[in-house]
Design a protein around this motif. Structure first.
Motif, short mmCIF file in Angstrom:
data_model
loop_
_atom_site.label_atom_id
_atom_site.label_comp_id
_atom_site.label_asym_id
_atom_site.label_seq_id
_atom_site.Cartn_x
_atom_site.Cartn_y
_atom_site.Cartn_z
N MET A 177 2.23 -2.22 6.02
CA MET A 177 1.98 -1.14 5.07
C MET A 177 3.21 -0.84 4.23
SD MET A 177 -0.71 0.76 4.33
CE MET A 177 -0.34 0.39 2.63
N ASN A 178 4.39 -0.88 4.88
CA ASN A 178 5.63 -0.65 4.13
C ASN A 178 5.84 -1.71 3.06
OD1 ASN A 178 6.48 1.71 5.31
ND2 ASN A 178 8.28 0.84 6.30
N LEU A 179 5.51 -2.95 3.36
CA LEU A 179 5.64 -4.02 2.37
C LEU A 179 4.75 -3.75 1.17
CD1 LEU A 179 5.69 -7.17 4.68
CD2 LEU A 179 7.64 -6.19 3.46
N GLU A 180 3.53 -3.28 1.43
CA GLU A 180 2.63 -2.94 0.32
C GLU A 180 3.22 -1.83 -0.54
OE1 GLU A 180 -1.45 -2.25 0.70
OE2 GLU A 180 -1.88 -4.37 1.01
N HIS A 181 3.73 -0.77 0.11
CA HIS A 181 4.32 0.33 -0.65
C HIS A 181 5.55 -0.14 -1.44
CE1 HIS A 181 1.65 3.34 0.81
NE2 HIS A 181 2.09 3.35 2.05
N ALA A 182 6.36 -0.99 -0.82
CA ALA A 182 7.56 -1.48 -1.51
C ALA A 182 7.18 -2.31 -2.73
CB ALA A 182 8.41 -2.31 -0.55
N ALA A 183 6.17 -3.17 -2.59
CA ALA A 183 5.72 -3.97 -3.74
C ALA A 183 5.22 -3.07 -4.85
CB ALA A 183 4.63 -4.94 -3.30
N ASP A 184 4.45 -2.04 -4.49
CA ASP A 184 3.92 -1.11 -5.48
C ASP A 184 5.05 -0.37 -6.20
OD1 ASP A 184 1.31 0.45 -6.40
OD2 ASP A 184 2.84 1.95 -5.97
N ALA A 185 6.07 0.03 -5.44
CA ALA A 185 7.18 0.76 -6.03
C ALA A 185 7.94 -0.08 -7.06
CB ALA A 185 8.14 1.23 -4.94
N LEU A 186 7.87 -1.41 -6.92
CA LEU A 186 8.53 -2.30 -7.86
C LEU A 186 7.60 -2.74 -8.98
CD1 LEU A 186 10.62 -4.52 -5.42
CD2 LEU A 186 11.45 -2.74 -6.96
N GLY A 187 6.38 -2.18 -9.01
CA GLY A 187 5.47 -2.47 -10.10
C GLY A 187 4.49 -3.60 -9.85
N TYR A 188 4.37 -4.05 -8.61
CA TYR A 188 3.46 -5.13 -8.27
C TYR A 188 2.25 -4.59 -7.50
CZ TYR A 188 7.46 -7.98 -9.54
OH TYR A 188 8.51 -8.54 -10.21
N SER A 189 1.24 -5.41 -7.39
CA SER A 189 0.07 -5.09 -6.57
C SER A 189 0.10 -5.97 -5.33
CB SER A 189 -1.22 -5.32 -7.35
OG SER A 189 -1.29 -4.43 -8.46
N ALA A 190 -0.58 -5.52 -4.28
CA ALA A 190 -0.54 -6.26 -3.02
C ALA A 190 -1.88 -6.20 -2.32
CB ALA A 190 0.56 -5.70 -2.11
N SER A 191 -2.09 -7.18 -1.45
CA SER A 191 -3.30 -7.25 -0.64
C SER A 191 -2.91 -7.66 0.76
CB SER A 191 -4.28 -8.27 -1.24
OG SER A 191 -5.44 -8.40 -0.44
#
Length: 200
Positions: free
Chosen positions: A133-147
């Motif tokens: 979950m942290n990886l998803e949040h980190a990706a989002d914070a950098l402007g990316y989307s995640a699955s």
């Protein structure tokens, strides 16, 4: 300086409207739709550092990362194809392999619990989930989307061997990261009143 002193030296957190908005709009992206540009090497390092800041009773770090670029994932999907033919729904098993090849970046999170430790294996596995979950949040914070997905190859013994998942380890998730052309559709959310008990 002790941990207590360090905690006193840090300023109190300030409520962040941006962070609240990010959490409020959080939505998993369709892995097959993740394209475009992916994180740079420096951004990947940052995503991993942020992902690793997770609850971890006993400081065991009961998980590990495998950063998978396009070449390794293409080779993996090809190696998994014969195994897909043996699944109950071979057509669907083949189709989901596209989740491995579409995104520009995948981070495989492997749960590596320490057996016989005072911290229960279940708590260690929860830590691996928190990392995902942290990886998803980190990706989002950098402007990316995640699955965050698993799929059949996360549980097939022969597939696990191809992934390098050893005895006592489990796949916590494949975190696919990239850029979406348009925002993902919203999905139903739980009725919090039905899921929550308030106690005095």
């Amino acid at each position: 300086m002790s941990d207590a002193d360090l905690g006193q030296a840090l300023p109190l957190p300030v409520p962040s409207i941006e962070q609240q908005a990010r959490l409020a709009r959080r939505r998993s992206a369709p892995a097959q739709a993740l394209g475009g540009s992916g994180p740079s090497p420096d951004e990947i390092e940052q995503i991993l550092r942020l992902g690793a800041r997770t609850p971890d009773h006993g400081k065991l770090f009961p998980w590990r990362f495998v950063v998978m670029g396009p070449q390794s994932r293409a080779a993996l999907a090809e190696a998994l194809l014969p195994l897909a033919e043996r699944q109950a729904d071979a057509g669907k098993a083949r189709k989901v392999l596209s989740k491995l090849t579409a995104p520009p970046l995948t981070i495989l999170v492997v749960s590596t619990p320490v057996e016989g430790h005072k911290v229960a294996v279940w708590e260690q596995e929860l830590s691996a989930g928190a990392v995902c979950m942290n990886l998803e949040h980190a990706a989002d914070a950098l402007g990316y989307s995640a699955s965050w997905i698993t799929d059949w190859y996360s549980y097939d013994p022969e597939a696990l061997a191809l992934l390098g998942v050893g005895a006592g380890e489990r796949v916590a998730g494949f975190i696919h990261i990239g850029t979406l052309g348009e925002a993902p559709l919203e999905r139903p959310r739980p009725d919090l009143a039905a899921k929550t008990v308030w106690q005095p």
